[in-house]
Design a protein around this motif. Structure first.
Motif, short mmCIF file in Angstrom:
data_model
loop_
_atom_site.label_atom_id
_atom_site.label_comp_id
_atom_site.label_asym_id
_atom_site.label_seq_id
_atom_site.Cartn_x
_atom_site.Cartn_y
_atom_site.Cartn_z
N ARG A 1 38.48 -48.73 20.91
CA ARG A 1 39.90 -48.89 21.20
C ARG A 1 40.75 -48.11 20.20
O ARG A 1 40.37 -47.91 19.04
N TRP B 1 30.47 -57.84 23.13
CA TRP B 1 31.44 -57.08 23.93
C TRP B 1 32.35 -56.26 23.02
O TRP B 1 32.63 -55.10 23.29
N LEU B 2 32.81 -56.87 21.92
CA LEU B 2 33.63 -56.14 20.95
C LEU B 2 32.89 -54.90 20.44
O LEU B 2 33.47 -53.83 20.29
N LEU C 1 30.43 -62.92 14.61
CA LEU C 1 30.74 -61.54 14.24
C LEU C 1 29.73 -61.02 13.22
O LEU C 1 29.29 -59.87 13.29
N ILE D 1 29.57 -57.11 13.31
CA ILE D 1 30.88 -56.58 13.67
C ILE D 1 31.77 -56.65 12.45
O ILE D 1 32.04 -57.75 11.94
N THR E 1 37.59 -55.55 13.62
CA THR E 1 38.28 -56.63 14.33
C THR E 1 39.13 -57.42 13.34
O THR E 1 38.72 -57.64 12.20
N THR F 1 33.02 -51.85 22.79
CA THR F 1 34.31 -51.29 23.20
C THR F 1 34.84 -50.39 22.10
O THR F 1 34.64 -50.62 20.91
N VAL G 1 41.24 -54.77 17.82
CA VAL G 1 41.35 -56.02 18.57
C VAL G 1 41.69 -57.13 17.58
O VAL G 1 41.08 -57.23 16.51
#
Length: 400
Positions: free
Chosen positions: A160, A154-155, A179, A184, A215, A158, A164
């Motif tokens: 942003r 999901w991260l 991760l 990620i 992240t 997205t 996050v």
């Protein structure tokens, strides 16, 4: 009075929550507790069990190891348990470990506390650390598509304006593992390649950390991958392979000596700074609000920042007299979502018997019950407090 029972609309609260999560310009952070780790389940002896035990399970394991040290250690454990109860604290592993460390600080070489001399208290504290470290360092090859991976995916989908941030009080490396599997990029305050060392300035200054597509991962109670080293007369914290001694496991925000204040104080400050942002959203999962230091940061920010919101996703129900519920009743910007009730706008009520659109499938169950043998009535159960269900909910937001 017309006798109508007040309820909360489950469909509306979930739709609002989904909209909050989808906003690209909203400062977003998550606070993960032990419930997120024990949501990872594996098959064992014909049934499923948590890969990593919850706090109660860790307490049982540590107590068993302590008793194995001998009779005086078993009696000392019982004494410390009773001290916790007398102070209206749950005698769990975190409170017991905190008390052992306070006893070590208070005891002189000739002193006896709880029937143990200082060196024996240190032995008991070491036994507890090792028990925790062993339990939270399982064979990660046993898990494949576990909830944390869905969270990571999901991260990845997205985009942003702000990074996050994930605050966790867990010592294990499940979130790091997820991760990395999903590729990620994440930053945890450590820098370097050979022995990454903690760099507190990177938490305070934007230009000292990676960009918003990374992240942030802040381990507020320490990690099995941290340890202290002495180099050129200086002490610093480095990250590496899991440490079987659990040297850098700190379940509470005690008064540390200077060499131990970092990284813990830096992460506390980071959480405070996040909550001070206008329109910030903190999503709490698997956390029972048992850490008063974190609680005070959250509730203080909610009181001073009416546009800051907290969604507390709870696995179980809390009675109205529990501190969390009393505080939520005083703060309309705190939303507590429990299986049978929600506390929204300061009011705790049952979930309304609503229809269940597709986007609610993973986290809300609508069924009929016949209380007292009477006529069947619709009843709703919210499942989003189960971290596995919450991650299914996140995954459904980006499906298709």
């Amino acid at each position: 009075m017309n006798g109508t029972v007040a309820t909360h609309d489950a469909q509306k609260i979930l739709a609002d929550f989904r909209d909050h999560l989808a906003r690209h310009d909203k400062p977003l952070a998550f606070l993960f507790g032990a419930g997120t780790s024990c949501a990872v389940r594996i098959a064992a002896d014909g049934k499923t069990e948590s890969l990593i035990p919850a706090v109660a399970g860790l307490t049982t394991l540590a107590k068993t190891e302590a008793i194995a040290l001998g009779g005086k250690y078993a009696k000392a454990w019982e004494t410390i348990e009773q001290d916790c109860r007398d102070s209206k604290q749950d005698p769990n592993i975190e409170n017991i470990l905190s008390r052992l460390r306070m006893m070590i600080s208070a005891a002189g070489n000739a002193d006896t506390l709880a029937g143990l001399k200082r060196g024996e208290i240190q032995s008991l504290e070491e036994s507890v650390r090792k028990s925790i470290a062993k339990a939270v360092t399982p064979d990660l090859s046993l898990v494949t598509n576990f909830p944390h991976r869905k969270f990571a995916r999901w991260l990845a989908k997205t985009s942003r304006k702000n990074p996050v941030e994930v605050f966790t009080v867990n010592y294990d490396v499940l979130i790091e593992h997820a991760l990395e599997i999903e590729r990620i990029p994440a930053f945890d305050g450590f820098v370097g390649s050979y022995q990454p060392f903690f760099h507190p300035d990177s938490l305070r200054r934007v230009e000292a950390a990676p960009g918003s597509n990374w992240t942030r991962l802040w381990k507020m109670h320490g990690s099995v991958t941290w340890r202290r080293i002495e180099e050129d007369g200086r002490t610093r914290v480095v990250r590496g392979a899991p440490d079987p001694t659990g040297e850098m496991i700190y379940p509470s925000f005690q008064k540390y000596d200077e060499s131990r204040q970092q990284p813990y104080s830096a992460f506390t400050d980071r959480l405070s700074r996040f909550l001070e942002q206008d329109d910030a959203l903190l999503v709490v999962a698997g956390f029972s609000f048992g850490d008063e230091h974190i609680n005070n940061l959250i509730f203080g920010a909610l009181e001073n920042r009416p546009r800051t919101h907290v969604y507390a996703l709870q696995f179980g129900e809390f009675a109205p007299e529990v501190d969390l519920m009393k505080r939520a009743a005083q703060r309309p910007n705190m939303i507590v979502i429990s299986p049978k009730t929600g506390t929204i706008g300061g009011r705790q009520s049952m979930w309304a018997p609503v229809e269940c659109p597709t986007f609610m499938d993973a986290v809300f169950e609508l069924k009929e019950e016949a209380p007292g043998g009477g006529a069947p009535v619709k009843a709703g159960k919210m499942k989003i407090g189960d971290f596995a269900c919450f991650c299914d909910f996140l995954e459904s937001m980006t499906a298709g």
